[in-house]
Design a protein around this motif. Structure first.
Motif, short mmCIF file in Angstrom:
data_model
loop_
_atom_site.label_atom_id
_atom_site.label_comp_id
_atom_site.label_asym_id
_atom_site.label_seq_id
_atom_site.Cartn_x
_atom_site.Cartn_y
_atom_site.Cartn_z
N VAL A 226 0.83 -1.21 0.00
CA VAL A 226 0.00 0.00 0.00
C VAL A 226 0.86 1.25 0.00
CG1 VAL A 226 -1.68 1.32 1.35
CG2 VAL A 226 -1.91 -1.17 1.15
N ASP A 227 0.53 2.19 -0.88
CA ASP A 227 1.17 3.51 -0.87
C ASP A 227 0.31 4.56 -0.18
OD1 ASP A 227 3.58 2.90 -2.33
OD2 ASP A 227 2.36 2.75 -4.13
N TRP A 228 -1.00 4.47 -0.40
CA TRP A 228 -1.95 5.43 0.16
C TRP A 228 -3.12 4.69 0.78
CZ3 TRP A 228 -1.83 10.90 -0.45
CH2 TRP A 228 -0.84 11.40 -1.31
N MET A 229 -3.72 5.29 1.79
CA MET A 229 -5.02 4.85 2.27
C MET A 229 -6.06 5.87 1.85
SD MET A 229 -4.49 3.03 5.97
CE MET A 229 -6.22 2.53 5.93
N GLY A 230 -7.19 5.37 1.32
CA GLY A 230 -8.24 6.25 0.85
C GLY A 230 -9.50 6.10 1.67
N VAL A 231 -10.34 7.13 1.64
CA VAL A 231 -11.62 7.09 2.33
C VAL A 231 -12.56 8.06 1.62
CG1 VAL A 231 -11.03 8.89 4.02
CG2 VAL A 231 -12.77 7.18 4.58
N SER A 232 -13.85 7.74 1.61
CA SER A 232 -14.86 8.63 1.04
C SER A 232 -15.41 9.55 2.12
CB SER A 232 -16.01 7.81 0.43
OG SER A 232 -15.56 7.02 -0.66
N VAL A 233 -15.70 10.79 1.74
CA VAL A 233 -16.20 11.78 2.70
C VAL A 233 -17.38 12.52 2.07
CG1 VAL A 233 -15.66 13.85 4.03
CG2 VAL A 233 -13.96 12.04 3.83
N PHE A 234 -18.58 12.13 2.50
CA PHE A 234 -19.78 12.82 2.04
C PHE A 234 -20.47 13.43 3.28
CE2 PHE A 234 -18.85 9.75 -1.35
CZ PHE A 234 -18.80 10.62 -2.43
N ALA A 235 -21.76 13.26 3.43
CA ALA A 235 -22.46 13.91 4.54
C ALA A 235 -22.25 13.17 5.85
CB ALA A 235 -23.95 14.02 4.22
N ARG A 298 -1.67 6.94 9.88
CA ARG A 298 -0.53 7.60 10.52
C ARG A 298 0.38 6.58 11.19
NH1 ARG A 298 -1.54 10.20 16.13
NH2 ARG A 298 -1.30 7.95 16.53
N ASP A 299 -0.22 5.62 11.89
CA ASP A 299 0.56 4.61 12.60
C ASP A 299 1.35 3.72 11.64
OD1 ASP A 299 -0.50 5.66 14.91
OD2 ASP A 299 -1.94 4.04 15.23
N HIS A 300 0.85 3.60 10.40
CA HIS A 300 1.54 2.79 9.39
C HIS A 300 2.33 3.65 8.42
CE1 HIS A 300 -0.15 -1.31 10.14
NE2 HIS A 300 -1.01 -0.60 10.83
N ALA A 301 2.50 4.92 8.75
CA ALA A 301 3.30 5.85 7.94
C ALA A 301 2.79 5.95 6.51
CB ALA A 301 4.77 5.46 7.95
N LYS A 302 1.46 5.93 6.34
CA LYS A 302 0.85 6.05 5.02
C LYS A 302 0.08 7.37 4.94
CE LYS A 302 2.28 1.97 3.94
NZ LYS A 302 3.41 1.82 2.98
N PRO A 303 0.23 8.12 3.84
CA PRO A 303 -0.62 9.30 3.66
C PRO A 303 -2.03 8.88 3.30
CG PRO A 303 0.75 8.95 1.73
CD PRO A 303 1.17 7.90 2.73
N VAL A 304 -2.97 9.76 3.55
CA VAL A 304 -4.38 9.50 3.27
C VAL A 304 -4.83 10.38 2.12
CG1 VAL A 304 -6.74 9.76 4.17
CG2 VAL A 304 -4.97 8.71 5.59
N VAL A 305 -5.63 9.81 1.22
CA VAL A 305 -6.32 10.56 0.18
C VAL A 305 -7.81 10.45 0.44
CG1 VAL A 305 -6.10 8.56 -1.38
CG2 VAL A 305 -6.79 10.80 -2.30
N LEU A 306 -8.49 11.58 0.45
CA LEU A 306 -9.95 11.57 0.49
C LEU A 306 -10.39 11.31 -0.95
CD1 LEU A 306 -10.66 14.60 2.86
CD2 LEU A 306 -10.07 12.23 3.43
N SER A 307 -10.50 10.02 -1.29
CA SER A 307 -10.64 9.61 -2.69
C SER A 307 -11.94 10.04 -3.33
CB SER A 307 -10.50 8.09 -2.79
OG SER A 307 -9.17 7.69 -2.59
N GLU A 308 -12.98 10.23 -2.53
CA GLU A 308 -14.26 10.75 -3.02
C GLU A 308 -14.78 11.70 -1.95
OE1 GLU A 308 -17.02 7.70 -4.14
OE2 GLU A 308 -15.43 6.42 -4.97
N ALA A 309 -14.92 12.96 -2.29
CA ALA A 309 -15.42 13.95 -1.33
C ALA A 309 -16.33 14.90 -2.09
CB ALA A 309 -14.27 14.71 -0.68
N GLY A 310 -17.56 15.04 -1.61
CA GLY A 310 -18.47 15.91 -2.32
C GLY A 310 -19.74 16.17 -1.54
N LEU A 311 -20.53 17.10 -2.05
CA LEU A 311 -21.77 17.53 -1.43
C LEU A 311 -22.92 16.66 -1.94
CD1 LEU A 311 -21.24 21.35 -1.98
CD2 LEU A 311 -21.23 20.20 0.23
#
Length: 419
Positions: A226-235, A298-311
């Motif tokens: 893994v290079d990045w960890m992603g997560v979706s951020v909506f409402a 953070r504990d695994h020294a991986k940056p996070v991308v908010l892979s899907e973020a929207g209204l």
């Protein structure tokens, strides 16, 4: 412009080549090598001090053009690629990726098989999920790699661009795990990453693990893959009320809704008046699983991308942009940026946690979702006009939210700026 990616270590490339050799051998039954091990661990990638990225849109350049109406210098965008056909989901995805890649920007690519599994003849959602799980095991055993040839050739043809590849997106045990250990998905992730690493001439690929919020730990493919960890951020992820057809999910009319009740109320381990450990209740502005995922990264020294973020889900009227929508949109933006700068408690965990700087990339979708996932008003597809699940999510339509977004970019050190 995109940030240069750190070179892979020699150990990681050698491990990728070794797995590629295994992948070239006859696979046998789909489960024959479903437990093939991950690549040899290498030094984990760490978040750098470089400016965080802003990626725009999904699928088309529509959101990009909307951002350009008030902003500039976005780092890239997001598109989708389908394993079943071995091709972009549509010409518009390819065209947007081409525009970004020619400019040497970052292209996030969602490589999907859960939504349209190879070999799935049709049926209900349970049958589709079962086929998706089977495909995951087949990938772990070395199958389906030829479907990535077109994408790999595209990345090689644009060596100045950077490709962050989600090896499926919003992955879950329901769609990707054939057993409790989820070895199927873990090994599928490692197998695909190794295959692409071994064949990439441009070496401009990075790999994103993008789980549903609550399953990130159980499904984690390992630091070496893994290079990045992603997560979706909506409402919901920002603890905001979710509307549909003018009502909240619990049936409460919006005009009678108390905004305080929209926050996530959770306990965390603090101290009582005497300094003894004690459960403390607090209203959070961020879903606890999102905070825990960022801490895990953070504990695994991986940056996070908010892979899907929207209204989405934020309006009492799917056609309006002048009432409660203005308030909700501004709240969403403020909570989005406060997530990037979070320092505080996490539900059900002791102490305070400093998560600042872990989120290094934000994909702001920025589309009018009333016209479908691509947000294009071309008459080909619209969501039902009475739904408020899919709404106009363009910040250009919400003055206070747009101003908050511009302040957030500047305050958090993004290269992208508003005009």
């Amino acid at each position: 412009m995109p940030h240069p990616r750190p070179p892979r270590t020699a150990a990681r490339l050698l491990a990728a080549l070794a797995l590629a050799v295994l992948a070239a051998l006859p696979a046998g039954p789909a489960t024959a090598r479903a437990d093939a091990g991950p690549r040899t661990p290498a030094a984990p990638r760490t978040a750098t001090a470089a400016a965080p990225e802003l990626l725009i849109g999904q699928s088309t350049r529509t959101a990009w053009d909307d951002f350009q109406s008030y902003g500039q210098d976005a780092d890239g965008g997001s598109v989708y690629y389908e394993l079943r056909r071995g091709d972009w989901v549509g010409d518009h995805h390819r065209d947007y990726a081409t525009m970004l890649a020619r400019q040497g920007r970052t292209v996030q690519v969602g490589i999907s098989w859960k939504d349209n599994p190879p070999g799935f003849p049709g049926g209900d959602e349970n049958a589709k999920a079962a086929r998706s799980r089977a495909v995951t095991a087949e990938i772990a055993a070395g199958g389906h790699t030829a479907a990535l040839d077109r994408l790999l050739a595209f990345a090689d043809a644009h060596p100045a661009a950077r490709f962050t590849l989600r090896l499926d997106y919003e992955v879950s045990s329901f769609h990707h795990c054939t057993d409790a250990s989820c070895s199927s998905y873990k090994n599928a992730f490692a197998r695909l990453a190794a295959h692409l690493d071994a064949r990439s001439r441009a070496h401009n690929l990075e790999y994103v693990f993008h789980p549903v919020r609550g399953e990130f730990e159980a499904m984690y493919p390992g630091d070496a893959a893994v290079d990045w960890m992603g997560v979706s951020v909506f409402a919901h992820e920002l603890c905001l009320p979710i509307h549909d057809r003018g009502y909240l999910y619990n049936g409460t009319p919006p005009q009678n809704y108390d905004i305080a009740a929209s926050q996530c109320r959770n306990a965390y381990i603090g101290t009582d008046a005497h300094g003894n450990p004690a459960a403390v209740w607090r209203n959070f502005d961020h879903d606890g699983n999102v905070l825990k995922l960022v801490k895990f990264a953070r504990d695994h020294a991986k940056p996070v991308v908010l892979s899907e973020a929207g209204l989405m889900n934020f309006t009492a009227d799917g056609t309006a942009t002048d009432g409660i929508e203005q308030v909700r949109a501004e709240q969403w933006v403020n909570r989005l940026f406060s997530l990037l700068d979070y320092r505080g408690p996490i539900p059900n965990l002791p102490g305070e946690h400093d998560l600042r700087g872990v989120i290094r990339s934000v994909v702001y979708i920025g589309l009018d979702f009333r016209h479908g996932w691509d947000g294009v008003d071309d008459g080909t597809f619209d969501f039902p006009p009475d739904t408020t699940w899919f709404v106009d999510g363009r910040l250009s339509r919400y003055g206070p939210a747009r101003a908050a977004f511009c302040r957030g970019l500047a305050a958090n050190g993004f290269t992208a700026r508003c005009r």
